[in-house]
Design a protein around this motif. Structure first.
Motif, PDB file in Angstrom:
ATOM      1  N   LEU A   1       0.832  -1.207   0.000  1.00 39.72           N
ATOM      2  CA  LEU A   1       0.000   0.000   0.000  1.00 39.72           C
ATOM      3  C   LEU A   1       0.864   1.253   0.000  1.00 39.72           C
ATOM      4  CD1 LEU A   1      -2.873  -0.956   2.436  1.00 39.72           C
ATOM      5  CD2 LEU A   1      -3.029  -0.606  -0.012  1.00 39.72           C
ATOM      6  N   ASN A   2       1.925   1.240   0.817  1.00 42.04           N
ATOM      7  CA  ASN A   2       2.805   2.410   0.888  1.00 42.04           C
ATOM      8  C   ASN A   2       3.516   2.661  -0.439  1.00 42.04           C
ATOM      9  OD1 ASN A   2       2.166   3.034   3.533  1.00 42.04           O
ATOM     10  ND2 ASN A   2       3.775   1.743   4.371  1.00 42.04           N
ATOM     11  N   GLU A   3       3.810   1.615  -1.173  1.00 36.42           N
ATOM     12  CA  GLU A   3       4.479   1.801  -2.457  1.00 36.42           C
ATOM     13  C   GLU A   3       3.512   2.285  -3.541  1.00 36.42           C
ATOM     14  OE1 GLU A   3       7.609  -0.912  -3.794  1.00 36.42           O
ATOM     15  OE2 GLU A   3       7.269  -2.009  -1.920  1.00 36.42           O
ATOM     16  N   PHE A   4       2.264   1.875  -3.467  1.00 34.14           N
ATOM     17  CA  PHE A   4       1.287   2.237  -4.498  1.00 34.14           C
ATOM     18  C   PHE A   4       0.562   3.546  -4.221  1.00 34.14           C
ATOM     19  CE2 PHE A   4       1.461  -2.197  -5.932  1.00 34.14           C
ATOM     20  CZ  PHE A   4       1.434  -2.009  -7.300  1.00 34.14           C
ATOM     21  N   ILE A   5       0.245   3.821  -2.957  1.00 35.41           N
ATOM     22  CA  ILE A   5      -0.619   4.959  -2.639  1.00 35.41           C
ATOM     23  C   ILE A   5       0.197   6.132  -2.118  1.00 35.41           C
ATOM     24  CG2 ILE A   5      -2.500   5.752  -1.159  1.00 35.41           C
ATOM     25  CD1 ILE A   5      -3.672   2.962  -1.355  1.00 35.41           C
ATOM     26  N   GLU A   6       0.001   7.277  -2.744  1.00 36.18           N
ATOM     27  CA  GLU A   6       0.681   8.498  -2.326  1.00 36.18           C
ATOM     28  C   GLU A   6      -0.015   9.104  -1.118  1.00 36.18           C
ATOM     29  OE1 GLU A   6       1.376  13.026  -4.002  1.00 36.18           O
ATOM     30  OE2 GLU A   6       0.905  11.438  -5.421  1.00 36.18           O
ATOM     31  N   LYS A   7      -1.357   9.258  -1.226  1.00 29.81           N
ATOM     32  CA  LYS A   7      -2.117   9.840  -0.113  1.00 29.81           C
ATOM     33  C   LYS A   7      -3.592   9.497  -0.273  1.00 29.81           C
ATOM     34  CE  LYS A   7      -2.548  14.303  -2.416  1.00 29.81           C
ATOM     35  NZ  LYS A   7      -2.243  15.720  -2.346  1.00 29.81           N
ATOM     36  N   ILE A   8      -4.297   9.581   0.851  1.00 30.80           N
ATOM     37  CA  ILE A   8      -5.740   9.379   0.873  1.00 30.80           C
ATOM     38  C   ILE A   8      -6.336  10.573   1.603  1.00 30.80           C
ATOM     39  CG2 ILE A   8      -7.634   7.950   1.720  1.00 30.80           C
ATOM     40  CD1 ILE A   8      -5.736   5.549   1.581  1.00 30.80           C
ATOM     41  N   LEU A   9      -7.254  11.253   0.953  1.00 35.07           N
ATOM     42  CA  LEU A   9      -7.925  12.404   1.551  1.00 35.07           C
ATOM     43  C   LEU A   9      -9.364  12.021   1.885  1.00 35.07           C
ATOM     44  CD1 LEU A   9      -6.764  15.288  -0.825  1.00 35.07           C
ATOM     45  CD2 LEU A   9      -5.818  14.647   1.383  1.00 35.07           C
ATOM     46  N   VAL A  10      -9.734  12.160   3.151  1.00 40.32           N
ATOM     47  CA  VAL A  10     -11.099  11.889   3.592  1.00 40.32           C
ATOM     48  C   VAL A  10     -11.728  13.235   3.919  1.00 40.32           C
ATOM     49  CG1 VAL A  10     -12.540  10.685   5.268  1.00 40.32           C
ATOM     50  CG2 VAL A  10     -10.377   9.661   4.517  1.00 40.32           C
TER      51      VAL A  10
ATOM     52  N   VAL B   1     -14.060  10.470  -0.483  1.00 38.56           N
ATOM     53  CA  VAL B   1     -12.728   9.944  -0.179  1.00 38.56           C
ATOM     54  C   VAL B   1     -11.944   9.955  -1.487  1.00 38.56           C
ATOM     55  CG1 VAL B   1     -11.417   7.948   0.611  1.00 38.56           C
ATOM     56  CG2 VAL B   1     -13.618   8.474   1.670  1.00 38.56           C
ATOM     57  N   GLU B   2     -10.796  10.621  -1.482  1.00 41.98           N
ATOM     58  CA  GLU B   2      -9.953  10.684  -2.673  1.00 41.98           C
ATOM     59  C   GLU B   2      -8.715   9.828  -2.445  1.00 41.98           C
ATOM     60  OE1 GLU B   2      -9.007  14.636  -4.101  1.00 41.98           O
ATOM     61  OE2 GLU B   2     -10.785  15.424  -3.088  1.00 41.98           O
ATOM     62  N   ILE B   3      -8.368   8.999  -3.423  1.00 39.42           N
ATOM     63  CA  ILE B   3      -7.177   8.161  -3.350  1.00 39.42           C
ATOM     64  C   ILE B   3      -6.224   8.602  -4.464  1.00 39.42           C
ATOM     65  CG2 ILE B   3      -6.266   5.810  -3.483  1.00 39.42           C
ATOM     66  CD1 ILE B   3      -9.010   4.836  -2.544  1.00 39.42           C
TER      67      ILE B   3
ATOM     68  N   ARG C   1      -4.802  11.022  -8.871  1.00 39.62           N
ATOM     69  CA  ARG C   1      -6.101  10.687  -8.300  1.00 39.62           C
ATOM     70  C   ARG C   1      -6.792   9.633  -9.151  1.00 39.62           C
ATOM     71  NH1 ARG C   1     -11.407  14.460  -7.439  1.00 39.62           N
ATOM     72  NH2 ARG C   1     -12.611  12.870  -6.354  1.00 39.62           N
ATOM     73  N   TYR C   2      -7.338   8.642  -8.469  1.00 44.22           N
ATOM     74  CA  TYR C   2      -8.033   7.558  -9.159  1.00 44.22           C
ATOM     75  C   TYR C   2      -9.510   7.646  -8.838  1.00 44.22           C
ATOM     76  CZ  TYR C   2      -9.723   2.914 -10.305  1.00 44.22           C
ATOM     77  OH  TYR C   2     -10.438   1.871 -10.816  1.00 44.22           O
ATOM     78  N   ILE C   3     -10.320   7.639  -9.871  1.00 42.22           N
ATOM     79  CA  ILE C   3     -11.771   7.610  -9.708  1.00 42.22           C
ATOM     80  C   ILE C   3     -12.255   6.325 -10.362  1.00 42.22           C
ATOM     81  CG2 ILE C   3     -13.957   8.759 -10.183  1.00 42.22           C
ATOM     82  CD1 ILE C   3     -12.372  11.384 -10.443  1.00 42.22           C
ATOM     83  N   PRO C   4     -12.781   5.379  -9.557  1.00 46.29           N
ATOM     84  CA  PRO C   4     -13.252   4.117 -10.141  1.00 46.29           C
ATOM     85  C   PRO C   4     -14.348   4.375 -11.169  1.00 46.29           C
ATOM     86  CG  PRO C   4     -13.291   4.034  -7.737  1.00 46.29           C
ATOM     87  CD  PRO C   4     -12.972   5.431  -8.117  1.00 46.29           C
ATOM     88  N   PRO C   5     -14.443   3.510 -12.181  1.00 49.73           N
ATOM     89  CA  PRO C   5     -15.463   3.712 -13.218  1.00 49.73           C
ATOM     90  C   PRO C   5     -16.881   3.794 -12.650  1.00 49.73           C
ATOM     91  CG  PRO C   5     -13.927   1.994 -13.870  1.00 49.73           C
ATOM     92  CD  PRO C   5     -13.578   2.381 -12.470  1.00 49.73           C
ATOM     93  N   ALA C   6     -17.140   3.062 -11.583  1.00 51.21           N
ATOM     94  CA  ALA C   6     -18.482   3.087 -10.998  1.00 51.21           C
ATOM     95  C   ALA C   6     -18.788   4.436 -10.362  1.00 51.21           C
ATOM     96  CB  ALA C   6     -18.622   1.980  -9.957  1.00 51.21           C
ATOM     97  N   MET C   7     -17.757   5.209 -10.014  1.00 53.33           N
ATOM     98  CA  MET C   7     -17.953   6.497  -9.356  1.00 53.33           C
ATOM     99  C   MET C   7     -17.922   7.669 -10.334  1.00 53.33           C
ATOM    100  SD  MET C   7     -18.342   5.482  -6.294  1.00 53.33           S
ATOM    101  CE  MET C   7     -18.266   6.953  -5.321  1.00 53.33           C
ATOM    102  N   GLN C   8     -17.736   7.403 -11.618  1.00 55.60           N
ATOM    103  CA  GLN C   8     -17.696   8.462 -12.617  1.00 55.60           C
ATOM    104  C   GLN C   8     -19.068   9.126 -12.695  1.00 55.60           C
ATOM    105  OE1 GLN C   8     -15.058   9.468 -14.287  1.00 55.60           O
ATOM    106  NE2 GLN C   8     -13.658   7.830 -13.691  1.00 55.60           N
TER     107      GLN C   8
END
Length: 172
Positions: free
Chosen positions: A43-52, A67-69, A76-83
């Protein structure tokens, strides 16, 4: 003249940096291609930050919270279901009515909270809930007493405390 050269150099530098980032991201993907469990290191290698973010409506059970990942090398990643999905006018009207109802209920809650009625209701509700739990406990206790599993201390035979004798080897 310098501005004309600086702009293309800046573009080339940006391209090279993004290419290096993409290569590092692909190397990271290759590193963890097959795994059984997700670890903190991964997780630490893949994720820069998580904003809640703060909830949209405080004091409401039915509210949204963003919640922003942000992934390393991707952003920033937005899952297709959340578009965002275009809504029909009927769906927009239904959503508007639902939000109006939530707002009205929330205003009523805040008004009850301000005048003390909410606290009274919560106390009555909690008292009923505690009484129900105590009744359930009493029923279980009565059942256990009937089976001989549980004996209240007040029903135990009364015995005077006795002084224990210490073995002679322990007295030394």
């Amino acid at each position: 003249m310098n501005d004309e050269i600086a702009e293309p150099e800046k573009a080339v530098t940006g391209y090279e940096q993004s290419r290096k980032s993409a290569e590092r991201f692909i190397a990271l993907i290759d590193k963890y291609e097959n795994f059984d469990t997700l670890t903190n290191t991964m997780l630490n290698e893949f994720i820069e930050k998580i904003l809640v973010h703060e909830r949209a409506r405080k004091g409401s059970q039915d509210t949204t919270q963003e919640v922003e990942i942000y992934f390393n090398f991707v952003g920033r990643y937005i899952p297709p279901a959340m578009q965002p999905v275009p809504l029909t006018p009927e769906e927009q009207e239904e959503l508007r009515k639902k939000e109006e109802r939530k707002d009205r209920l929330h205003r009523n809650y805040l008004r009850r909270k301000a005048n003390g009625k909410q606290k009274e209701w919560e106390e009555r509700y909690n008292a009923k809930r505690r009484a129900k739990i105590e009744a359930t406990k009493a029923a279980i206790r009565a059942e256990d007493m009937g089976k001989g599993i549980y004996i209240p201390v007040s029903q135990l035979p009364h015995q005077e405390p006795q002084r224990a004798e210490l073995p002679t080897s322990a007295a030394i």
